[in-house]
Design a protein around this motif. Structure first.
Motif, PDB file in Angstrom:
ATOM      1  N   THR A  21      49.416  52.323  86.160  1.00 10.82           N
ATOM      2  CA  THR A  21      50.385  51.360  85.635  1.00 10.82           C
ATOM      3  C   THR A  21      49.795  49.955  85.626  1.00 10.82           C
ATOM      4  O   THR A  21      49.887  49.234  84.623  1.00 10.82           O
ATOM      5  CB  THR A  21      51.682  51.389  86.472  1.00 10.82           C
ATOM      6  OG1 THR A  21      52.221  52.718  86.446  1.00 10.82           O
ATOM      7  CG2 THR A  21      52.704  50.409  85.940  1.00 10.82           C
ATOM      8  N   THR A  23      46.625  49.119  85.650  1.00 10.54           N
ATOM      9  CA  THR A  23      45.506  49.047  84.713  1.00 10.54           C
ATOM     10  C   THR A  23      45.996  48.938  83.274  1.00 10.54           C
ATOM     11  O   THR A  23      45.496  48.112  82.503  1.00 10.54           O
ATOM     12  CB  THR A  23      44.598  50.280  84.868  1.00 10.54           C
ATOM     13  OG1 THR A  23      44.148  50.347  86.222  1.00 10.54           O
ATOM     14  CG2 THR A  23      43.414  50.211  83.942  1.00 10.54           C
ATOM     15  N   PHE A  24      46.962  49.771  82.902  1.00  5.84           N
ATOM     16  CA  PHE A  24      47.508  49.694  81.545  1.00  5.84           C
ATOM     17  C   PHE A  24      48.092  48.309  81.267  1.00  5.84           C
ATOM     18  O   PHE A  24      47.880  47.734  80.202  1.00  5.84           O
ATOM     19  CB  PHE A  24      48.590  50.757  81.309  1.00  5.84           C
ATOM     20  CG  PHE A  24      48.053  52.117  80.975  1.00  5.84           C
ATOM     21  CD1 PHE A  24      47.179  52.307  79.919  1.00  5.84           C
ATOM     22  CD2 PHE A  24      48.432  53.218  81.722  1.00  5.84           C
ATOM     23  CE1 PHE A  24      46.691  53.555  79.607  1.00  5.84           C
ATOM     24  CE2 PHE A  24      47.949  54.477  81.421  1.00  5.84           C
ATOM     25  CZ  PHE A  24      47.082  54.651  80.362  1.00  5.84           C
ATOM     26  N   TYR A  25      48.826  47.792  82.231  1.00  2.00           N
ATOM     27  CA  TYR A  25      49.461  46.492  82.027  1.00  2.00           C
ATOM     28  C   TYR A  25      48.417  45.382  81.931  1.00  2.00           C
ATOM     29  O   TYR A  25      48.537  44.483  81.097  1.00  2.00           O
ATOM     30  CB  TYR A  25      50.452  46.205  83.157  1.00  2.00           C
ATOM     31  CG  TYR A  25      51.282  44.979  82.890  1.00  2.00           C
ATOM     32  CD1 TYR A  25      52.294  45.009  81.938  1.00  2.00           C
ATOM     33  CD2 TYR A  25      51.037  43.801  83.575  1.00  2.00           C
ATOM     34  CE1 TYR A  25      53.050  43.881  81.679  1.00  2.00           C
ATOM     35  CE2 TYR A  25      51.784  42.668  83.320  1.00  2.00           C
ATOM     36  CZ  TYR A  25      52.791  42.713  82.371  1.00  2.00           C
ATOM     37  OH  TYR A  25      53.533  41.596  82.103  1.00  2.00           O
ATOM     38  N   VAL A  27      45.181  45.651  81.068  1.00  4.58           N
ATOM     39  CA  VAL A  27      44.277  45.792  79.926  1.00  4.58           C
ATOM     40  C   VAL A  27      45.014  45.655  78.594  1.00  4.58           C
ATOM     41  O   VAL A  27      44.579  44.920  77.710  1.00  4.58           O
ATOM     42  CB  VAL A  27      43.523  47.142  79.994  1.00  4.58           C
ATOM     43  CG1 VAL A  27      42.725  47.393  78.735  1.00  4.58           C
ATOM     44  CG2 VAL A  27      42.620  47.175  81.217  1.00  4.58           C
ATOM     45  N   ALA A  28      46.110  46.372  78.460  1.00  7.75           N
ATOM     46  CA  ALA A  28      46.789  46.425  77.160  1.00  7.75           C
ATOM     47  C   ALA A  28      48.064  45.591  77.102  1.00  7.75           C
ATOM     48  O   ALA A  28      48.571  45.317  76.016  1.00  7.75           O
ATOM     49  CB  ALA A  28      47.123  47.870  76.813  1.00  7.75           C
ATOM     50  N   GLY A  29      48.595  45.225  78.257  1.00 12.60           N
ATOM     51  CA  GLY A  29      49.846  44.478  78.259  1.00 12.60           C
ATOM     52  C   GLY A  29      51.069  45.357  78.074  1.00 12.60           C
ATOM     53  O   GLY A  29      52.188  44.888  78.100  1.00 12.60           O
ATOM     54  N   VAL A  30      50.841  46.662  77.899  1.00  3.78           N
ATOM     55  CA  VAL A  30      51.927  47.632  77.699  1.00  3.78           C
ATOM     56  C   VAL A  30      51.610  48.855  78.558  1.00  3.78           C
ATOM     57  O   VAL A  30      50.464  49.236  78.706  1.00  3.78           O
ATOM     58  CB  VAL A  30      52.015  48.054  76.218  1.00  3.78           C
ATOM     59  CG1 VAL A  30      53.080  49.108  76.013  1.00  3.78           C
ATOM     60  CG2 VAL A  30      52.271  46.857  75.330  1.00  3.78           C
ATOM     61  N   VAL A  31      52.631  49.458  79.113  1.00  2.36           N
ATOM     62  CA  VAL A  31      52.441  50.651  79.929  1.00  2.36           C
ATOM     63  C   VAL A  31      52.885  51.871  79.131  1.00  2.36           C
ATOM     64  O   VAL A  31      54.016  51.932  78.652  1.00  2.36           O
ATOM     65  CB  VAL A  31      53.242  50.560  81.248  1.00  2.36           C
ATOM     66  CG1 VAL A  31      53.095  51.836  82.053  1.00  2.36           C
ATOM     67  CG2 VAL A  31      52.779  49.357  82.062  1.00  2.36           C
ATOM     68  N   ASP A  32      51.990  52.844  78.977  1.00  2.27           N
ATOM     69  CA  ASP A  32      52.322  54.116  78.323  1.00  2.27           C
ATOM     70  C   ASP A  32      52.745  55.087  79.421  1.00  2.27           C
ATOM     71  O   ASP A  32      51.916  55.632  80.140  1.00  2.27           O
ATOM     72  CB  ASP A  32      51.105  54.642  77.556  1.00  2.27           C
ATOM     73  CG  ASP A  32      51.420  55.895  76.763  1.00  2.27           C
ATOM     74  OD1 ASP A  32      52.516  56.464  76.949  1.00  2.27           O
ATOM     75  OD2 ASP A  32      50.574  56.310  75.961  1.00  2.27           O
TER      76      ASP A  32
END
Length: 72
Positions: A21, A23-25, A27-32
């Motif tokens: 969670t 890392t996603f936030y 790096v991408a600013g969004v959590v998948d």
């Protein structure tokens, strides 16, 4: 599944899901959330398999070890 195995699998899953969670936030600013859940389930399966392998190996070594009598 005994208590220790469940705790190890659950702890690994939780730790990996938190890390994913973050890392996603970052790096991408969004959590998948689907990927986060998949990573957590994969971590739980791997931790449970690792625990069973460790316990099975320890039991096998204990069974194969020769008995050592204690001499005074």
């Amino acid at each position: 599944m005994d208590r220790r195995e469940a705790l190890e699998a659950g702890g690994a899953a939780l730790a990996c899901m938190v890390a994913a969670t973050g890392t996603f936030y970052a790096v991408a600013g969004v959590v998948d959330w689907a990927l986060v859940l998949g990573i957590g389930v994969s971590a739980a399966i791997a931790a449970a398999a690792n625990y069973r392998a460790r316990v099975g190996h320890a039991e096998q070594v204990a069974d194969e070890a020769p008995a050592s009598p204690i001499e005074d």
